[in-house]
Design a protein around this motif. Sequence first.
Motif, PDB file in Angstrom:
ATOM      1  N   SER A   1      24.132 -10.643  23.448  1.00  0.00           N
ATOM      2  CA  SER A   1      24.215 -11.747  22.667  1.00  0.00           C
ATOM      3  C   SER A   1      25.033 -11.988  21.544  1.00  0.00           C
ATOM      4  N   SER A   2      26.005 -11.144  21.375  1.00  0.00           N
ATOM      5  CA  SER A   2      27.142 -11.420  20.394  1.00  0.00           C
ATOM      6  C   SER A   2      28.412 -12.071  20.758  1.00  0.00           C
ATOM      7  N   LEU A   3      28.979 -12.833  20.180  1.00  0.00           N
ATOM      8  CA  LEU A   3      30.237 -13.746  20.804  1.00  0.00           C
ATOM      9  C   LEU A   3      31.433 -12.991  20.251  1.00  0.00           C
ATOM     10  N   LYS A   4      31.296 -12.203  19.125  1.00  0.00           N
ATOM     11  CA  LYS A   4      32.583 -11.785  18.447  1.00  0.00           C
ATOM     12  C   LYS A   4      32.398 -10.087  18.255  1.00  0.00           C
ATOM     13  N   PHE A   5      33.471  -9.601  18.561  1.00  0.00           N
ATOM     14  CA  PHE A   5      33.475  -8.053  18.460  1.00  0.00           C
ATOM     15  C   PHE A   5      33.160  -7.538  17.190  1.00  0.00           C
ATOM     16  N   ASP A   6      33.363  -8.148  15.968  1.00  0.00           N
ATOM     17  CA  ASP A   6      33.023  -7.362  14.687  1.00  0.00           C
ATOM     18  C   ASP A   6      31.627  -7.643  14.743  1.00  0.00           C
ATOM     19  N   ALA A   7      30.935  -8.611  15.105  1.00  0.00           N
ATOM     20  CA  ALA A   7      29.344  -8.759  14.970  1.00  0.00           C
ATOM     21  C   ALA A   7      28.777  -7.770  16.105  1.00  0.00           C
ATOM     22  N   TYR A   8      29.295  -7.614  17.166  1.00  0.00           N
ATOM     23  CA  TYR A   8      28.997  -6.620  17.933  1.00  0.00           C
ATOM     24  C   TYR A   8      28.617  -5.321  17.413  1.00  0.00           C
ATOM     25  N   ARG A   9      30.075  -4.821  16.884  1.00  0.00           N
ATOM     26  CA  ARG A   9      30.403  -3.718  16.279  1.00  0.00           C
ATOM     27  C   ARG A   9      29.123  -3.349  14.995  1.00  0.00           C
ATOM     28  N   ALA A  10      29.060  -4.313  14.164  1.00  0.00           N
ATOM     29  CA  ALA A  10      28.031  -4.272  13.223  1.00  0.00           C
ATOM     30  C   ALA A  10      26.722  -3.924  13.759  1.00  0.00           C
ATOM     31  N   GLU A  11      26.173  -4.720  14.793  1.00  0.00           N
ATOM     32  CA  GLU A  11      25.061  -4.595  15.572  1.00  0.00           C
ATOM     33  C   GLU A  11      24.799  -3.338  15.943  1.00  0.00           C
TER      34      GLU A  11
ATOM     35  N   ILE B   1      26.343  -0.245  15.143  1.00  0.00           N
ATOM     36  CA  ILE B   1      26.106   0.409  13.846  1.00  0.00           C
ATOM     37  C   ILE B   1      24.755   0.497  13.597  1.00  0.00           C
ATOM     38  N   LYS B   2      23.879  -0.739  13.494  1.00  0.00           N
ATOM     39  CA  LYS B   2      22.652  -0.637  13.233  1.00  0.00           C
ATOM     40  C   LYS B   2      21.645  -0.208  14.166  1.00  0.00           C
ATOM     41  N   ILE B   3      22.024  -0.203  15.434  1.00  0.00           N
ATOM     42  CA  ILE B   3      21.188   0.314  16.538  1.00  0.00           C
ATOM     43  C   ILE B   3      21.421   1.940  16.396  1.00  0.00           C
ATOM     44  N   ARG B   4      22.521   2.296  16.228  1.00  0.00           N
ATOM     45  CA  ARG B   4      22.731   3.891  16.292  1.00  0.00           C
ATOM     46  C   ARG B   4      22.084   4.387  14.952  1.00  0.00           C
ATOM     47  N   ALA B   5      21.854   3.641  13.713  1.00  0.00           N
ATOM     48  CA  ALA B   5      21.179   4.155  12.644  1.00  0.00           C
ATOM     49  C   ALA B   5      19.609   4.102  13.113  1.00  0.00           C
ATOM     50  N   GLN B   6      19.158   3.207  13.691  1.00  0.00           N
ATOM     51  CA  GLN B   6      17.799   3.292  14.057  1.00  0.00           C
ATOM     52  C   GLN B   6      17.334   4.508  15.018  1.00  0.00           C
ATOM     53  N   PHE B   7      18.170   4.678  15.848  1.00  0.00           N
ATOM     54  CA  PHE B   7      18.238   5.760  16.825  1.00  0.00           C
ATOM     55  C   PHE B   7      18.127   7.105  15.943  1.00  0.00           C
ATOM     56  N   GLU B   8      19.037   7.175  15.118  1.00  0.00           N
ATOM     57  CA  GLU B   8      19.150   8.407  14.311  1.00  0.00           C
ATOM     58  C   GLU B   8      17.949   8.668  13.427  1.00  0.00           C
ATOM     59  N   ALA B   9      17.428   7.577  13.043  1.00  0.00           N
ATOM     60  CA  ALA B   9      16.253   7.891  12.159  1.00  0.00           C
ATOM     61  C   ALA B   9      15.109   8.369  12.792  1.00  0.00           C
ATOM     62  N   ASN B  10      15.121   8.072  14.065  1.00  0.00           N
ATOM     63  CA  ASN B  10      13.983   8.695  14.904  1.00  0.00           C
ATOM     64  C   ASN B  10      14.317   9.902  15.623  1.00  0.00           C
ATOM     65  N   LYS B  11      15.495  10.717  15.348  1.00  0.00           N
ATOM     66  CA  LYS B  11      15.827  11.819  16.037  1.00  0.00           C
ATOM     67  C   LYS B  11      14.845  12.996  15.730  1.00  0.00           C
ATOM     68  N   HIS B  12      14.387  12.976  14.579  1.00  0.00           N
ATOM     69  CA  HIS B  12      13.545  14.369  14.097  1.00  0.00           C
ATOM     70  C   HIS B  12      12.009  14.421  15.112  1.00  0.00           C
ATOM     71  N   ILE B  13      11.656  13.302  15.452  1.00  0.00           N
ATOM     72  CA  ILE B  13      10.588  13.138  16.054  1.00  0.00           C
ATOM     73  C   ILE B  13      10.116  14.322  17.029  1.00  0.00           C
ATOM     74  N   SER B  14       8.959  15.285  16.494  1.00  0.00           N
ATOM     75  CA  SER B  14       8.727  16.307  17.507  1.00  0.00           C
ATOM     76  C   SER B  14       7.268  16.214  18.086  1.00  0.00           C
ATOM     77  N   ASP B  15       6.306  15.139  17.797  1.00  0.00           N
ATOM     78  CA  ASP B  15       5.097  14.985  18.081  1.00  0.00           C
ATOM     79  C   ASP B  15       5.380  14.039  19.390  1.00  0.00           C
TER      80      ASP B  15
END
Length: 107
Positions: free
Chosen positions: A30-40, A42-56
């Motif tokens: 969905s991104s046409l430019k590399f800088d927009a893809y890179r920003a996206e 980083i957001k995806i990585r942050a979302q996955f890192e935020a849920n890294k601690h789930i143990s239930d």
Amino acid sequence: MSRAILPFTEANSKRVASLFRQALRTAFDSSLKFDAYRAETIKIRAQFEANKHISDPTELESVIAATRAKLAEYAHPDPYFPPCRPGGTKYQRNIPVAREPLVPGDW
């Protein structure tokens, strides 16, 4: 007797890694430019890192289901395929050379 799925097993790690790769591919489609893809990414990585601690295990299953639903929602209608892969623009473009004579008859 039902066993709960443990959160930090190799199977769950593979499932989460697969979801992460799918999210990155969806962002790339969905991104046409590399800088927009890179920003996206980083957001995806942050979302996955935020849920890294789930143990239930039940919470983990609900987060994975929500992630799959989000990926289905954001799926691009015309995804990118590498040119030489099946579905790509160059896949089987060059048809094989005919072995029989092109012009019938005996010359």
